[in-house]
Design a protein around this motif. Structure first.
Motif, PDB file in Angstrom:
ATOM      1  N   ALA A 392       8.284   2.179   2.100  1.00 44.57           N
ATOM      2  CA  ALA A 392       9.734   1.531   2.774  1.00 44.57           C
ATOM      3  C   ALA A 392       9.751   0.478   3.048  1.00 44.57           C
ATOM      4  CB  ALA A 392       9.994   3.558   3.361  1.00 44.57           C
ATOM      5  N   ALA A 393       9.029   0.024   4.790  1.00 45.40           N
ATOM      6  CA  ALA A 393       8.712  -0.559   4.956  1.00 45.40           C
ATOM      7  C   ALA A 393       8.355  -1.929   4.084  1.00 45.40           C
ATOM      8  CB  ALA A 393       7.629  -0.460   5.647  1.00 45.40           C
ATOM      9  N   MET A 394       7.437  -1.671   3.254  1.00 42.76           N
ATOM     10  CA  MET A 394       7.081  -2.858   1.828  1.00 42.76           C
ATOM     11  C   MET A 394       7.841  -2.873   1.059  1.00 42.76           C
ATOM     12  SD  MET A 394       4.723  -1.899  -1.569  1.00 42.76           S
ATOM     13  CE  MET A 394       5.715  -1.151  -2.459  1.00 42.76           C
ATOM     14  N   ARG A 395       8.693  -2.208   0.265  1.00 47.56           N
ATOM     15  CA  ARG A 395       9.956  -1.742  -0.468  1.00 47.56           C
ATOM     16  C   ARG A 395      11.306  -2.973   0.952  1.00 47.56           C
ATOM     17  NH1 ARG A 395      13.372   3.182  -1.963  1.00 47.56           N
ATOM     18  NH2 ARG A 395      15.302   2.546  -1.356  1.00 47.56           N
ATOM     19  N   ALA A 396      11.106  -3.002   1.559  1.00 47.13           N
ATOM     20  CA  ALA A 396      11.873  -3.450   2.091  1.00 47.13           C
ATOM     21  C   ALA A 396      12.015  -4.783   3.156  1.00 47.13           C
ATOM     22  CB  ALA A 396      12.546  -2.765   3.689  1.00 47.13           C
ATOM     23  N   GLY A 397      10.950  -5.360   2.656  1.00 45.54           N
ATOM     24  CA  GLY A 397      10.794  -6.337   2.729  1.00 45.54           C
ATOM     25  C   GLY A 397      10.814  -7.256   2.423  1.00 45.54           C
ATOM     26  N   VAL A 398       9.907  -6.811   0.690  1.00 44.58           N
ATOM     27  CA  VAL A 398      10.132  -7.331  -0.692  1.00 44.58           C
ATOM     28  C   VAL A 398      11.728  -7.484  -0.319  1.00 44.58           C
ATOM     29  CG1 VAL A 398       9.693  -7.163  -3.291  1.00 44.58           C
ATOM     30  CG2 VAL A 398       8.566  -6.599  -1.848  1.00 44.58           C
ATOM     31  N   HIS A 428      -7.308  -0.953  -2.169  1.00 47.25           N
ATOM     32  CA  HIS A 428      -6.071  -0.687  -3.226  1.00 47.25           C
ATOM     33  C   HIS A 428      -5.453  -1.195  -3.460  1.00 47.25           C
ATOM     34  CE1 HIS A 428      -3.607   2.249  -4.595  1.00 47.25           C
ATOM     35  NE2 HIS A 428      -3.237   3.049  -4.486  1.00 47.25           N
ATOM     36  N   PRO A 429      -4.624  -1.172  -5.591  1.00 49.90           N
ATOM     37  CA  PRO A 429      -4.270  -2.687  -5.314  1.00 49.90           C
ATOM     38  C   PRO A 429      -3.304  -2.679  -5.171  1.00 49.90           C
ATOM     39  CG  PRO A 429      -5.644  -1.321  -7.361  1.00 49.90           C
ATOM     40  CD  PRO A 429      -5.694  -0.668  -6.383  1.00 49.90           C
ATOM     41  N   ILE A 430      -2.520  -1.936  -4.103  1.00 48.18           N
ATOM     42  CA  ILE A 430      -1.208  -2.302  -4.100  1.00 48.18           C
ATOM     43  C   ILE A 430      -1.703  -2.601  -2.112  1.00 48.18           C
ATOM     44  CG2 ILE A 430      -1.122  -0.048  -2.235  1.00 48.18           C
ATOM     45  CD1 ILE A 430       1.498   0.625  -2.872  1.00 48.18           C
ATOM     46  N   THR A 431      -2.364  -2.392  -1.525  1.00 50.33           N
ATOM     47  CA  THR A 431      -3.056  -3.618  -0.389  1.00 50.33           C
ATOM     48  C   THR A 431      -2.888  -4.938  -0.952  1.00 50.33           C
ATOM     49  OG1 THR A 431      -3.784  -1.187   0.108  1.00 50.33           O
ATOM     50  CG2 THR A 431      -4.638  -3.182   1.387  1.00 50.33           C
ATOM     51  N   LYS A 432      -3.903  -5.752  -1.741  1.00 53.10           N
ATOM     52  CA  LYS A 432      -4.194  -6.476  -2.199  1.00 53.10           C
ATOM     53  C   LYS A 432      -2.963  -7.432  -2.698  1.00 53.10           C
ATOM     54  CE  LYS A 432      -8.809  -5.233  -3.998  1.00 53.10           C
ATOM     55  NZ  LYS A 432      -9.818  -5.472  -5.369  1.00 53.10           N
ATOM     56  N   ASP A 433      -2.363  -6.817  -3.509  1.00 53.12           N
ATOM     57  CA  ASP A 433      -0.546  -7.148  -3.693  1.00 53.12           C
ATOM     58  C   ASP A 433       0.290  -7.694  -2.499  1.00 53.12           C
ATOM     59  OD1 ASP A 433      -0.955  -7.282  -6.305  1.00 53.12           O
ATOM     60  OD2 ASP A 433       0.543  -5.051  -6.578  1.00 53.12           O
ATOM     61  N   LEU A 434       0.019  -6.329  -1.477  1.00 57.06           N
ATOM     62  CA  LEU A 434       0.882  -6.828   0.207  1.00 57.06           C
ATOM     63  C   LEU A 434      -0.422  -7.810   0.725  1.00 57.06           C
ATOM     64  CD1 LEU A 434       1.576  -3.094   1.395  1.00 57.06           C
ATOM     65  CD2 LEU A 434       3.357  -5.238   1.686  1.00 57.06           C
ATOM     66  N   GLU A 435      -1.156  -8.451   0.371  1.00 58.63           N
ATOM     67  CA  GLU A 435      -1.732  -9.065   0.924  1.00 58.63           C
ATOM     68  C   GLU A 435      -1.256 -10.429   0.778  1.00 58.63           C
ATOM     69  OE1 GLU A 435      -4.680 -11.106   3.170  1.00 58.63           O
ATOM     70  OE2 GLU A 435      -3.612  -9.826   4.294  1.00 58.63           O
ATOM     71  N   ALA A 436      -1.228 -10.138  -0.652  1.00 56.76           N
ATOM     72  CA  ALA A 436      -1.014 -11.785  -1.454  1.00 56.76           C
ATOM     73  C   ALA A 436       0.538 -11.942  -0.799  1.00 56.76           C
ATOM     74  CB  ALA A 436      -1.099 -11.435  -2.891  1.00 56.76           C
ATOM     75  N   MET A 437       0.695 -10.578  -0.777  1.00 52.15           N
ATOM     76  CA  MET A 437       2.466 -11.155  -0.132  1.00 52.15           C
ATOM     77  C   MET A 437       2.774 -11.925   1.525  1.00 52.15           C
ATOM     78  SD  MET A 437       4.992  -7.835  -1.505  1.00 52.15           S
ATOM     79  CE  MET A 437       4.426  -7.280  -2.620  1.00 52.15           C
ATOM     80  N   ARG A 438       1.463 -10.756   2.434  1.00 54.81           N
ATOM     81  CA  ARG A 438       1.689 -11.515   3.622  1.00 54.81           C
ATOM     82  C   ARG A 438       1.488 -13.274   3.609  1.00 54.81           C
ATOM     83  NH1 ARG A 438      -1.730 -12.453   7.554  1.00 54.81           N
ATOM     84  NH2 ARG A 438      -2.958 -11.659   6.117  1.00 54.81           N
ATOM     85  N   VAL A 439      -0.222 -13.500   3.081  1.00 51.48           N
ATOM     86  CA  VAL A 439      -0.178 -14.873   2.888  1.00 51.48           C
ATOM     87  C   VAL A 439       1.101 -15.625   2.069  1.00 51.48           C
ATOM     88  CG1 VAL A 439      -1.820 -16.472   1.984  1.00 51.48           C
ATOM     89  CG2 VAL A 439      -2.027 -13.847   2.665  1.00 51.48           C
TER      90      VAL A 439
END
Length: 488
Positions: A392-398, A428-439
């Protein structure tokens, strides 16, 4: 499997307990499936080997049913699909997913014996099938499946007793684990993981389960890593403590959770959160303003109205009428938001749906507002490391990122990343995606703080050239990770 021990859990039968101390994010054990199949409804859109979602898949030339990314995936799947391929051709049609999974399980057991791995803690014969607990209509469906299975099962394969076949159906019915796509955002199949079947339920668990697809991208199948589930610790677990996962979503009221568990898994939940009805009051509570709460009658009236609107909303969603969904949600929110608490589960669902629909309709600012309210409510109810809260936090962040609200968006993405590092792990792929978003958001936030005008000018130019799109996500947060185990 030296990290866990089988023991008799009081009132639950067999269970697993920790053989050593664990900390948040530790992988307690990982396990490959005995067998797994793609859901019938997604058979032409999901690779039957790596379970990736692809626009174009290559079909098996023999059975015309199995679909694969490419020849690499087809070669990787052939040892398991070979017998199935011939059976489908001889049968003349494709049986349902449960029959296909039972057949794959039996072919594997016939070939390798009851213990297919040195890491396996239990045989399928030792697992409970709960056939004697089934309702009459479930028993009728089971008999139909067994009958169709016998027609499908090749005469050249080893023949099995009906009781043994029925037992495997029962085990899958209770313990089949939903297999997700590569991103972990949608259930696309079902598999059987014997060790996971030993992990008991708790509504406030100390572990979670995720599917890790491993590396399936190598040209040679020799370098493919196994698709596996991982049991991960949500916090500190002491040596000797029982390991638990939640079979149902904690956002349900305790009475509803107990009903679901009794209906689907045939046991009465006796966890502390169910016995004490923890959080039930705030999940159905009224909004307090300056120390004044609405009356019980007002809260009940608003709750009933929400319930009626949710039924209309679901019908509109099934029809694909998103503007009607938006209208229903808006009317409901305007009427009930002044009365219901920000932790009321019906109001949370309205906010979640409104956020999703507004994002779909490209109204990101409004979507971000509702997503923020949803996450704020979830944080008061869920375990701090609950994967549903992380998603949910990921969705809200995006959504905030897309709306240009870079400060809040970056904060939400960082929060989601911290949770999913525990629940999903760094590979995990979704964590890798989140890391790219974080950067990315961190870089944009620095630019925003240095010069807001330049930031918005560059953002506007980028949007004109390439409009932002939402990540593929579950139809709702509740559907994302609410049920660990697959039900027919």
């Amino acid at each position: 499997m030296e990290s866990v021990v089988i023991f008799d859990s009081p009132g639950k039968g067999r269970g697993l307990k920790a053989a050593k101390e664990f900390w948040a994010g530790d992988v307690i054990f990982s396990e490959a499936s005995i067998a797994a199949v793609v859901f019938d409804s997604l058979a032409e859109r999901i690779c039957h080997s790596c379970f990736r979602r692809q626009e174009k898949l290559q079909r098996c030339a023999q059975c015309k049913f199995a679909h694969y990314c490419d020849r690499t995936c087809q070669r990787a799947a052939w040892p398991e699909h070979k017998v199935e391929c011939g059976a489908i051709k001889a049968y003349g049609k494709v049986p349902n997913e449960n029959i296909r999974l039972v057949a794959r399980v039996l072919w594997r057991l016939d070939k390798e014996g009851s213990m297919v791995s040195d890491m396996q803690l239990t045989t399928l014969d030792e697992l409970e099938d709960h056939i004697n607990d089934m309702q009459e209509h479930d028993l009728k469906e089971l008999k139909v499946d067994v009958h169709n299975f016998l027609d499908y099962w090749p005469r050249t394969s080893k023949q099995h007793l009906i009781d043994d076949i029925s037992h495997i159906f029962g085990v899958i019915n209770c313990n089949g684990f939903s297999v997700s796509d590569q991103k972990g955002l949608q259930a696309v199949g079902v598999g059987l993981f014997p060790n996971l079947c030993l992990v008991n339920h708790d509504c406030w668990p100390n572990c979670t389960v995720i599917l890790n697809h491993g590396n399936q991208s190598a040209v040679s199948t020799v370098f493919h890593s196994q698709q596996r589930i991982e049991l991960r610790s949500l916090g500190k677990i002491a040596e000797g403590e029982e390991l638990t996962v939640s079979y149902v979503d904690y956002l349900n009221l305790s009475e509803e959770r107990r009903r679901l568990l009794k209906t689907q898994y045939y046991f009465d939940c006796t966890c502390e959160h169910c016995k004490n009805k923890t959080h039930d009051d705030v999940k159905m509570g009224g909004k307090e303003v300056d120390g004044v709460k609405p009356s019980d009658e007002q809260v009940k009236e608003a709750t009933d109205y929400c319930f009626q609107m949710m039924d209309k909303m679901d019908k509109a969603r099934l029809n694909g009428d998103y503007h009607e969904v938006s209208k229903i949600c808006r009317d409901c929110i305007e009427k009930t938001e002044p009365i219901l608490a920000d932790t009321h589960i019906y109001l949370l669902r309205m906010w979640s749906t409104m956020s999703e629909v507004k994002a779909y309709l490209q109204n990101f600012e409004e979507a971000a507002e509702y997503a923020r309210k949803m996450v704020d409510g979830y944080m008061k109810l869920y375990h701090p490391n609950n994967p549903a809260l992380g998603m949910a936090a990921m969705r809200a962040g995006v959504t905030h990122w897309q709306a240009g609200l870079i400060e809040i968006g970056h904060g939400m993405i960082c929060k989601a990343y911290a949770i999913l590092m525990v629940t999903h792990g760094p590979t995990h792929p979704i964590t890798k995606d989140l890391e790219a978003m974080r950067v990315q958001t961190e870089m944009e936030l620095r630019m925003f703080k240095e010069n807001e005008y330049v930031y918005y000018s560059m953002r506007e130019a980028a949007l004109k050239n390439k409009p932002m799109t939402m990540l593929h996500e579950p139809r709702s947060v509740e559907e994302g990770i609410k049920n660990l185990f697959h039900r027919k």
